[in-house]
Write a protein that holds these residues in place. Structure first.
Motif, PDB file in Angstrom:
ATOM      1  N   THR A 583      -5.359 -11.461  24.967  1.00 21.21           N
ATOM      2  CA  THR A 583      -6.789 -11.158  24.847  1.00 21.21           C
ATOM      3  C   THR A 583      -7.634 -11.922  25.852  1.00 21.21           C
ATOM      4  OG1 THR A 583      -6.994 -12.868  23.143  1.00 21.21           O
ATOM      5  CG2 THR A 583      -6.570 -10.617  22.403  1.00 21.21           C
ATOM      6  N   GLY A 584      -7.020 -12.737  26.673  1.00 20.86           N
ATOM      7  CA  GLY A 584      -7.749 -13.510  27.666  1.00 20.86           C
ATOM      8  C   GLY A 584      -6.804 -14.041  28.717  1.00 20.86           C
ATOM      9  N   GLU A 585      -7.330 -14.848  29.616  1.00 23.42           N
ATOM     10  CA  GLU A 585      -6.517 -15.397  30.705  1.00 23.42           C
ATOM     11  C   GLU A 585      -5.716 -16.608  30.255  1.00 23.42           C
ATOM     12  OE1 GLU A 585      -6.096 -13.887  33.490  1.00 23.42           O
ATOM     13  OE2 GLU A 585      -7.564 -12.338  32.968  1.00 23.42           O
ATOM     14  N   GLY A 586      -6.151 -17.248  29.174  1.00 25.34           N
ATOM     15  CA  GLY A 586      -5.475 -18.452  28.715  1.00 25.34           C
ATOM     16  C   GLY A 586      -4.065 -18.184  28.231  1.00 25.34           C
ATOM     17  N   ALA A 587      -3.249 -19.221  28.251  1.00 27.57           N
ATOM     18  CA  ALA A 587      -1.841 -19.068  27.897  1.00 27.57           C
ATOM     19  C   ALA A 587      -1.618 -18.833  26.411  1.00 27.57           C
ATOM     20  CB  ALA A 587      -1.064 -20.308  28.337  1.00 27.57           C
ATOM     21  N   ALA A 588      -2.593 -19.194  25.589  1.00 30.43           N
ATOM     22  CA  ALA A 588      -2.405 -19.052  24.138  1.00 30.43           C
ATOM     23  C   ALA A 588      -3.062 -17.784  23.591  1.00 30.43           C
ATOM     24  CB  ALA A 588      -2.967 -20.274  23.421  1.00 30.43           C
ATOM     25  N   SER A 589      -3.269 -16.801  24.464  1.00 30.95           N
ATOM     26  CA  SER A 589      -4.033 -15.623  24.051  1.00 30.95           C
ATOM     27  C   SER A 589      -3.166 -14.415  23.750  1.00 30.95           C
ATOM     28  CB  SER A 589      -5.049 -15.262  25.140  1.00 30.95           C
ATOM     29  OG  SER A 589      -4.375 -14.969  26.364  1.00 30.95           O
ATOM     30  N   ILE A 590      -1.901 -14.619  23.453  1.00 32.85           N
ATOM     31  CA  ILE A 590      -1.011 -13.506  23.136  1.00 32.85           C
ATOM     32  C   ILE A 590      -1.559 -12.735  21.937  1.00 32.85           C
ATOM     33  CG2 ILE A 590       0.492 -14.870  21.626  1.00 32.85           C
ATOM     34  CD1 ILE A 590       2.870 -13.313  22.848  1.00 32.85           C
ATOM     35  N   SER A 591      -1.389 -11.431  21.945  1.00 33.08           N
ATOM     36  CA  SER A 591      -2.023 -10.589  20.921  1.00 33.08           C
ATOM     37  C   SER A 591      -1.173 -10.387  19.677  1.00 33.08           C
ATOM     38  CB  SER A 591      -2.363  -9.218  21.517  1.00 33.08           C
ATOM     39  OG  SER A 591      -1.169  -8.519  21.864  1.00 33.08           O
ATOM     40  N   THR A 592       0.145 -10.518  19.814  1.00 29.49           N
ATOM     41  CA  THR A 592       1.059 -10.228  18.699  1.00 29.49           C
ATOM     42  C   THR A 592       2.106 -11.325  18.621  1.00 29.49           C
ATOM     43  OG1 THR A 592       0.740  -7.858  19.104  1.00 29.49           O
ATOM     44  CG2 THR A 592       2.588  -8.478  17.694  1.00 29.49           C
ATOM     45  N   SER A 593       2.342 -11.851  17.426  1.00 25.93           N
ATOM     46  CA  SER A 593       3.220 -13.016  17.290  1.00 25.93           C
ATOM     47  C   SER A 593       4.690 -12.660  17.176  1.00 25.93           C
ATOM     48  CB  SER A 593       2.815 -13.839  16.058  1.00 25.93           C
ATOM     49  OG  SER A 593       2.948 -13.062  14.878  1.00 25.93           O
ATOM     50  N   ASP A 594       4.987 -11.406  16.873  1.00 27.37           N
ATOM     51  CA  ASP A 594       6.387 -10.992  16.750  1.00 27.37           C
ATOM     52  C   ASP A 594       6.498  -9.547  17.225  1.00 27.37           C
ATOM     53  OD1 ASP A 594       5.163  -9.721  14.567  1.00 27.37           O
ATOM     54  OD2 ASP A 594       5.958 -11.144  13.122  1.00 27.37           O
ATOM     55  N   GLN A 595       6.998  -8.665  16.385  1.00 26.50           N
ATOM     56  CA  GLN A 595       7.069  -7.258  16.761  1.00 26.50           C
ATOM     57  C   GLN A 595       5.773  -6.516  16.451  1.00 26.50           C
ATOM     58  OE1 GLN A 595      10.725  -6.386  14.513  1.00 26.50           O
ATOM     59  NE2 GLN A 595      11.713  -5.874  16.452  1.00 26.50           N
ATOM     60  N   ILE A 596       5.076  -6.937  15.372  1.00 24.52           N
ATOM     61  CA  ILE A 596       3.975  -6.099  14.902  1.00 24.52           C
ATOM     62  C   ILE A 596       2.780  -6.859  14.338  1.00 24.52           C
ATOM     63  CG2 ILE A 596       4.810  -5.837  12.514  1.00 24.52           C
ATOM     64  CD1 ILE A 596       4.154  -2.810  12.823  1.00 24.52           C
ATOM     65  N   HIS A 597       2.907  -8.146  14.047  1.00 22.13           N
ATOM     66  CA  HIS A 597       1.807  -8.877  13.411  1.00 22.13           C
ATOM     67  C   HIS A 597       0.854  -9.459  14.457  1.00 22.13           C
ATOM     68  CE1 HIS A 597       4.963  -8.971  10.242  1.00 22.13           C
ATOM     69  NE2 HIS A 597       3.919  -8.631   9.514  1.00 22.13           N
ATOM     70  N   LEU A 598      -0.425  -9.100  14.360  1.00 20.98           N
ATOM     71  CA  LEU A 598      -1.428  -9.583  15.288  1.00 20.98           C
ATOM     72  C   LEU A 598      -1.658 -11.085  15.109  1.00 20.98           C
ATOM     73  CD1 LEU A 598      -4.099  -6.739  14.980  1.00 20.98           C
ATOM     74  CD2 LEU A 598      -2.405  -7.051  16.808  1.00 20.98           C
ATOM     75  N   THR A 599      -1.882 -11.757  16.235  1.00 25.00           N
ATOM     76  CA  THR A 599      -2.309 -13.152  16.179  1.00 25.00           C
ATOM     77  C   THR A 599      -3.790 -13.204  15.813  1.00 25.00           C
ATOM     78  OG1 THR A 599      -2.914 -13.108  18.507  1.00 25.00           O
ATOM     79  CG2 THR A 599      -0.661 -13.795  17.971  1.00 25.00           C
ATOM     80  N   GLU A 600      -4.338 -14.408  15.691  1.00 25.52           N
ATOM     81  CA  GLU A 600      -5.766 -14.537  15.403  1.00 25.52           C
ATOM     82  C   GLU A 600      -6.594 -13.885  16.506  1.00 25.52           C
ATOM     83  OE1 GLU A 600      -9.160 -17.985  14.575  1.00 25.52           O
ATOM     84  OE2 GLU A 600      -7.018 -18.494  14.550  1.00 25.52           O
TER      85      GLU A 600
END
Length: 619
Positions: A583-600
């Motif tokens: 969701t952004g340029e930062g390294a901690a901005s991944i959108s999904t934590s596994d196969q299907i669950h969205l991150t914060e």
């Protein structure tokens, strides 16, 4: 007691057991109940171990220390080698969080607690079983625990002049009754706990104690052998991973194995099971069992994709010479060579060091220095269970079926009731963020692997139907202005339609949110794979290996005519270049934590895009 003379048919039966398990793991559709091979092993172990102990107790030459030394020489050599190999492969190919989990599993396996560790990890949010290289060692944990406690019980029974068969039968009946009592309410615990699996080993123990009363005539033996083989075969073909196992179903492989063991003079045992080919496989069955599953798991991870049929066949073929080498060059020299205190001390020290190494991996958080900092952060985001109120408003139906009292903000209106599975719970961080600038309340009633489909029986999740009935009753009581339905929409569309119709009767607006992208490899693995192939960060939108969504059209066609409003999550998260990876340029901005669950971040991104439509503020 059965004779101490070597029985080649027992090794042949071991071969059948290990081939059932290998085929189940490699080709589950072809052998859906092959997991019962483990139960065959349990009965064999109970039979052989009890026969040895009872015979030596009768001759007044049984020694507890001597018994444990024999077990160490039998179990430790191959196990130490496999655990070391698994740690090395994990270092090379696993993400930090997965490697830390592997370290925990290695430690538990070295401490004879693999089944307990897997029980504590079990649940919908645990790493998928296909990614656990040591998943199969739960059975070894149960056997090791049996070896620890059963000999002292037999010694106590002999000292108190109690009938060994009475003790074995009584404990076996109690264990089986506990298994049947708990299989419905606590299937995971029933599967992994030694108390609920002990009856399988004790069935073999009872047979060993009553051996003299079993007819060994050829006719009677043939009948028993064929019936036993039919029972084991029926279990392997009729059962599958959704069966309530062990439960009553365990009687098929357990009784079947006992019948086969009781009939050494039968044609089936003398000619088929005692065949040299089966005996050879039986001799290497232990290292064969140890090696096959880690190879299947790691080669799939190295490929970053599911293994093909041919690849799985080749892996099983590779397992055979590897198991043979382990047996002949590691296990046999130590097990059958000249015993020595130094050899036993070395084995014990090696196992302790392996356990310490596993603990060090956990302490070092998977040694994330192995990867660049940016990749570490992007690929190591865990599922945010506290934000989803796991075990409170997101239920693990294998453990609980009641929601906490604070799952609904009853005093805030309009009230948005979120109903669905864990993917619906993953929307909560985004909804909480939206509350900072908008006035509405949230009621969360979600359950893992349980879509909002009233009246549906969800395979492998027997409590889902009951919980869905509860949520419907809660919705009728709360009378929310808006009900948001979300889940992994793949089946039970008729029942989802029924849910919509029943909710419309409450006067609520019913909003159905389509499914989020499903990354087959898991988005963290996509990030790692992209880096390993291109040595750069994955783009913000990437096609990757995403499962096609054929259900949005079905959802619209089925639910909109019933009064539901439909919002597509894919239209928000995906475009022509692919689906959102960060969701952004930062390294901690991944959108999904596994196969299907969205991150914060992913949840906030999606909810911000749909919140006005959800609240009815704009079309």
């Amino acid at each position: 007691m059965p004779s101490a003379q070597y029985r080649p048919d027992v090794d042949g039966l071991r071969a059948i057991a290990v081939m059932l398990v290998l085929n189940f793991h490699a080709f589950p559709p072809a052998m859906p109940g092959g997991f019962v091979g483990v139960d065959v092993f349990f009965v064999i172990s109970g039979f052989l171990i009890t026969g040895i102990i009872a015979r030596e107790l009768e001759q007044q030459r049984f020694g507890l220390l001597t018994f444990y030394v024999r077990r160490v020489r039998r179990i430790f050599p191959a196990l130490v080698v496999v655990l070391c190999a698994v740690l090395l492969l994990g270092w090379l190919w696993m993400l930090p969080a997965a490697f830390a989990q592997l370290g925990s599993d290695v430690f538990a396996s070295a401490a004879f607690l693999a089944n307990i560790a897997l029980l504590l990890q079990s649940g919908y949010f645990d790493v998928e079983s296909a990614k656990k290289p040591l998943l199969h060692l739960w059975s070894l944990g149960i056997e090791e625990q049996f070896y620890l406690f059963w000999p002292p019980i037999l010694m106590l029974a002999a000292r108190m002049r109690l009938s060994v068969v009475t003790v074995a039968a009584s404990l076996g009946v109690a264990s089986f009754a506990l298994n049947v009592a708990l299989i419905g309410s606590n299937p995971v615990a029933t599967f992994y706990l030694p108390f609920t699996r002990a009856f399988e080993l004790l069935a073999g123990a009872v047979l060993a104690c009553r051996w003299d009363s079993v007819s060994q005539s050829v006719t009677a033996s043939n009948w028993r052998a064929w019936l036993g083989a039919a029972m084991v075969a029926a279990a392997a073909m009729l059962l599958d991973s959704h069966s309530a196992f062990p439960g009553w179903w365990a009687l098929l492989p357990v009784v079947g194995t006992a019948l086969l063991l009781s009939a050494p003079s039968s044609w089936l045992c003398r000619k088929l099971l005692a065949n040299p080919a089966f005996v050879w496989i039986g001799l290497i069955s232990y290292p064969l069992y140890l090696w096959h599953w880690p190879l299947l798991v790691f080669l799939a991870q190295i490929k970053f994709a599911p293994l093909t049929l041919i690849e799985r066949e080749l892996i099983l073929l590779l397992t055979v010479p590897l198991a043979w080498a382990t047996y002949y060059f590691v296990e046999r020299p130590i097990r059958f060579g000249k015993p020595s205190t130094r050899k036993i001390a070395g084995l014990c020290a090696a196992m302790v060091l392996v356990g310490v190494a596993g603990g060090a991996v956990v302490w070092g958080r998977g040694f994330d220095f192995r990867l660049p900092a940016e990749i570490r952060s992007l690929a190591g985001v865990p599922a945010q269970l506290p934000a989803w109120r796991y075990h409170q408003c997101l239920l693990d139906l294998s453990r609980e079926t009641s929601f906490a009292e604070n799952c609904a903000e009853r005093s805030r209106r309009p009230l948005v009731l979120v109903w669905g599975d864990s993917t619906a719970a993953a929307l909560l961080p985004g909804l909480r963020k939206a509350q900072e600038t908008r006035s509405f309340g949230i009621a969360q009633f979600t359950a893992s692997s349980c879509i909002p489909a009233v009246g549906a029986d969800i395979a492998g999740n027997p409590n889902c139907r009951t919980v869905n009935d509860k949520v419907l009753a809660i919705a009728r009581d709360l009378k929310p202005e808006i009900v948001l339905l979300h889940g992994t929409w793949q089946e039970h569309m008729d029942e989802v339609g029924k849910t919509v119709a029943l909710l419309k009767q409450t006067g609520a607006r019913v909003v159905v949110l389509g499914g989020v992208p499903f990354w087959r490899r898991g988005l963290p693995n996509e990030v790692l794979r992209y880096y390993m192939l291109r040595h750069t960060l994955v783009p913000m939108h990437f096609k990757g290996d995403i499962a096609p969504d054929g259900f949005e059209a079905v959802l619209r066609e089925k639910l909109v005519p019933l009064g539901a409003e439909f919002i597509s999550a894919r239209e928000v998260l995906c475009d022509a270049e692919g689906c959102l990876t960060r969701t952004g340029e930062g390294a901690a901005s991944i959108s999904t934590s596994d196969q299907i669950h969205l991150t914060e971040g992913g949840s906030t991104f999606l909810v911000e895009a749909i919140i006005e439509r959800l609240l009815g503020n704009k079309p």
